[in-house]
Design an enzyme around this catalytic site. Structure first.
Site, PDB file in Angstrom:
ATOM      1  N   GLU A  82       0.945  -1.299  -0.121  1.00 35.30           N
ATOM      2  CA  GLU A  82      -0.049  -0.068  -0.108  1.00 35.30           C
ATOM      3  C   GLU A  82       0.915   1.332  -0.038  1.00 35.30           C
ATOM      4  O   GLU A  82       0.534   2.109  -0.520  1.00 35.30           O
ATOM      5  CB  GLU A  82      -0.971  -0.013   1.229  1.00 35.30           C
ATOM      6  N   LYS A  83       2.042   1.201   0.798  1.00 31.05           N
ATOM      7  CA  LYS A  83       2.860   2.490   0.915  1.00 31.05           C
ATOM      8  C   LYS A  83       4.336   1.967   0.929  1.00 31.05           C
ATOM      9  O   LYS A  83       4.553   0.652   1.139  1.00 31.05           O
ATOM     10  CB  LYS A  83       2.399   3.139   1.953  1.00 31.05           C
ATOM     11  N   ASP A  89      -3.048  -2.475   3.053  1.00 35.04           N
ATOM     12  CA  ASP A  89      -3.396  -2.575   4.527  1.00 35.04           C
ATOM     13  C   ASP A  89      -4.661  -3.297   4.818  1.00 35.04           C
ATOM     14  O   ASP A  89      -5.593  -3.707   3.966  1.00 35.04           O
ATOM     15  CB  ASP A  89      -3.781  -1.309   4.993  1.00 35.04           C
ATOM     16  N   ASP A 140      -7.578  -3.693   5.708  1.00 36.00           N
ATOM     17  CA  ASP A 140      -8.832  -3.102   6.024  1.00 36.00           C
ATOM     18  C   ASP A 140      -9.613  -2.832   4.658  1.00 36.00           C
ATOM     19  O   ASP A 140      -9.156  -3.162   3.663  1.00 36.00           O
ATOM     20  CB  ASP A 140      -8.962  -1.683   6.726  1.00 36.00           C
ATOM     21  N   TYR A 177      -0.543  -2.919  13.555  1.00 32.19           N
ATOM     22  CA  TYR A 177      -1.300  -2.104  12.496  1.00 32.19           C
ATOM     23  C   TYR A 177      -2.071  -1.174  13.231  1.00 32.19           C
ATOM     24  O   TYR A 177      -3.286  -1.747  14.097  1.00 32.19           O
ATOM     25  CB  TYR A 177      -1.775  -2.832  11.515  1.00 32.19           C
ATOM     26  N   ARG A 207      -4.677   1.354  12.355  1.00 32.66           N
ATOM     27  CA  ARG A 207      -6.157   1.547  11.853  1.00 32.66           C
ATOM     28  C   ARG A 207      -7.123   0.725  12.248  1.00 32.66           C
ATOM     29  O   ARG A 207      -7.858   0.078  11.193  1.00 32.66           O
ATOM     30  CB  ARG A 207      -6.159   2.025  10.488  1.00 32.66           C
TER      31      ARG A 207
END
Length: 638
Positions: free
Chosen positions: A7-8, A103, A105, A330, A332
């Site tokens: 994701e990043k 991520d 989610d 993680y 979030r």
């Protein structure tokens, strides 16, 4: 070649670090010795196209253009990350297989899936794509995750749910923001009147609270306390509070408080110098288990109370602890539970806590690692688990002050899982004095258990402690006769509700059901995560400040005149949590395969038409003479 898409960049580098070396670093990717390539997005590389992409006439905001509803949805590459999208375009063509490492989610799932779809990856390659779920950026955790790959197709409903949310929010936000901004301009405003299906109900909560406080009229009420003596010769032993009977309802408010001073004084006079009979004694032994490890919202609430941090500051701090220092999992996360297999690593995690945070070393030493709280429950863990410390040790004195304190909050909550329950006894004594019912209560601490880790209990007696504010209740027996001496009538005043703070606003957003009267809707709300998600709540609150709908007054959060005017102008349904909570319920149903995309999206068209029609009829005079407060953001602690 196997291509892993993170994701990043920070996640991509963490994955690459555990792959065979030597590594070859390219622009926007890392190639491992075994041929695997790790590349990454930089957050969302794509975004919903603006209205003018569908028709150039929409560049000019006009009421007669509304509502704008695309026939075929379009995504656009973000200008600032277009280069990385080109890197991925080339790599996915070269790859034999793909691994999705967004991520864990809803948004993380969509973020990579939409890139794969945008780049027109073949159906065969997409159907074989695997899913990598990472909650911890430390090498051993990443290695374990790489050994537990799943099929990405398992997560299609999660991606569809995120896509539906994204498009529905676009329809709602673009159209209503344009409608009310244009009406505002007709009334003399130059500000953009941003409307969102989550941000606006949050603003509505605050405006209604502010109005309730402004309109509040304090009323005196009266409580009667009997002074009880073991006999007529001894000093006061304890006090008991009068419980008004049903016949007193005409003199009480909705909360049962007595508003008639004559009634209270009459009761006090009647029980003066009279015998009192003990009619009932209850002493119940109770236990309270340690609170579960944190999810993001519960951490933000506690950090706001203990450290005075805003939701965004807590999230920024957690992201740093997760990505930069790799000290927590993680952040979030909406879960407060842990996978069962993680229990086997408790010793390593506890050792890391003791080595990293000296202030918690003694608490770790006293922890009972044979205990197992209800936190470990595979049935309650989905893509991600609770926020806990990782197995990495690092002297937290090297961190910023807020990083240290947030880490310690997270670590302490984990250590609590290895402490016994808080044990206490609740005693309730009922007495009859001249036909009136009087009650005395007491809570006695038997064993502090996990509560000894709380700062307020660090120096407390860990065996048996009594209520420090008053002497303990005497040992009495049912039927025993006491003496009621001089009664006390206490005049108090009703208090308005408190202004929202960061902590109470977050609590309201997560527990939004209590603000709804409809019983059926309340049930639905209790089954959802509230207003917004773990990942979005901080941003929603910050956006309301940036739009100058909210302002801070010390620790309190209040609506500005602009915010109040917007809420007053909007249809009530737009400012209540009902609609957005139903959306969240439906979006969750999509992830559970109980609802499909079309069933969610189709009804929105009719709702949108009705809302736009209402906006067009708005009296714009309500926007005249509104002052525009300055935006003063809270500084990040990082």
């Amino acid at each position: 070649m196997r291509l892993i898409i993170a994701e990043k960049p920070s996640l991509g580098r963490a994955i690459a670090a555990v792959l065979p070396q030597p590594h070859t670093k390219g622009e926007g990717f890392v190639r491992a010795a075994n041929g695997d390539v790790v590349s990454w997005c930089i957050g969302h590389l794509l975004e919903q196209a603006q209205p003018e992409a569908y028709n150039p006439i929409y560049k000019q905001w006009q009421l007669d253009h509304l509502p704008i509803v695309p026939d075929e949805w379009q995504l656009e590459a973000k200008a600032q990350t277009r280069k990385q999208l080109s890197v991925l375009r080339k790599l996915v063509k070269e790859a034999d297989s793909l691994v999705h490492a967004g991520d864990p989610d809803r948004e993380g799932q969509l973020l990579v899936d939409e890139v794969i779809a945008f780049l027109k990856v073949s159906a065969v390659k997409r159907s074989s794509m695997q899913r990598l779920l990472i909650n911890d950026l430390n090498p051993q955790a990443v290695t374990r995750a790489l050994q537990q790959l799943r099929q990405n197709k398992e997560f299609i409903p999660l991606s569809v749910s995120a896509l539906a949310r994204s498009r529905a929010d676009w329809l709602y936000g673009i159209n209503l923001t344009r409608a009310y901004t244009l009406k505002g301009r007709q009334g003399g405003l130059k500000s953009v009147l941003s409307v969102g299906r989550v941000q606006t109900p949050v603003l509505g909560l605050i405006v209604r609270r502010d109005n309730e406080i402004a309109d509040f009229i304090s009323q005196p009420f009266y409580e009667v306390y009997a002074a009880l003596h073991l006999n007529s010769e001894e000093a006061v032993s304890f006090h008991a509070k009068w419980q008004p009977s049903d016949s007193c309802q005409a003199h009480q408010d909705d909360e049962g408080r007595v508003l008639n001073p004559k009634l209270a004084h009459n009761v006090a006079q009647r029980i003066r110098q009279q015998s009192a009979s003990v009619t009932n004694i209850e002493r119940k032994l109770k236990k309270q288990a340690a609170p579960l490890p944190y999810n993001l919202s519960s951490l933000q609430i506690d950090a706001a109370k203990a450290l005075g941090l805003s939701a965004q500051q807590v999230l920024d701090t957690c992201q740093s602890l997760y990505e930069k220092h790799q000290l927590i999992t993680y952040p979030r996360s909406d879960s407060r539970y842990l996978p069962t297999e993680h229990y086997a690593r408790r010793n390593t995690v506890l050792t890391a806590i003791a080595n990293s945070a000296q202030a918690l070393a003694n608490d770790v030493a006293q922890a009972d690692i044979k205990l197992r709280s209800k936190a470990w429950d595979d049935k309650k863990v989905a893509a991600h688990h609770a926020i806990i410390p990782t197995e990495k040790s690092l002297d937290i004195q090297r961190l910023s002050t807020y990083e240290q304190r947030v880490y310690q909050l997270i670590a302490r909550q984990y250590v609590m899982q290895f402490y016994p329950a808080f044990e206490y006894a609740d005693t309730r004594i009922e007495l009859d004095i001249m036909g009136g019912v009087f009650v005395a209560t007491e809570r006695e601490t038997i064993k502090l258990g996990w509560k000894q880790l709380l700062p307020t209990h660090k120096d407390s007696d860990q065996n048996v402690s009594k209520n420090i504010h008053r002497p303990p209740l005497p040992k009495l027996e049912k039927g025993q006769t006491l003496w009621s001496g001089e009664a006390d009538v206490q005049e108090k005043n009703t208090q308005p509700p408190a202004y929202f703070t960061d902590a109470t606003l977050l609590a309201a957003m997560t527990g939004i059901a209590r603000f709804v009267k409809n019983s059926e809707l309340k049930k639905i709300l209790k089954e959802t995560d509230g207003l917004g998600t773990e990942a979005t709540r901080a941003g929603i609150i910050e956006l309301l400040f940036k739009r100058r709908f909210l302002q801070r007054d010390g620790k309190t959060i209040r609506a500005t005149d602009l915010g109040k005017a917007l809420v007053a102008a909007l249809p009530e349904a737009c400012t209540l949590p009902d609609m957005t909570a139903q959306w969240e319920k439906q979006l969750n149903d999509i992830t559970q395969k109980l609802l499909n995309y079309d069933q969610f999206m189709q009804p929105l068209g009719q709702q949108l038409n009705a809302l736009i029609d209402q906006a067009k009829q708005l009296d714009v005079s309500r926007f005249s003479g509104i002052s525009m407060p300055a935006f003063k953001p809270k500084k990040s602690p990082i």
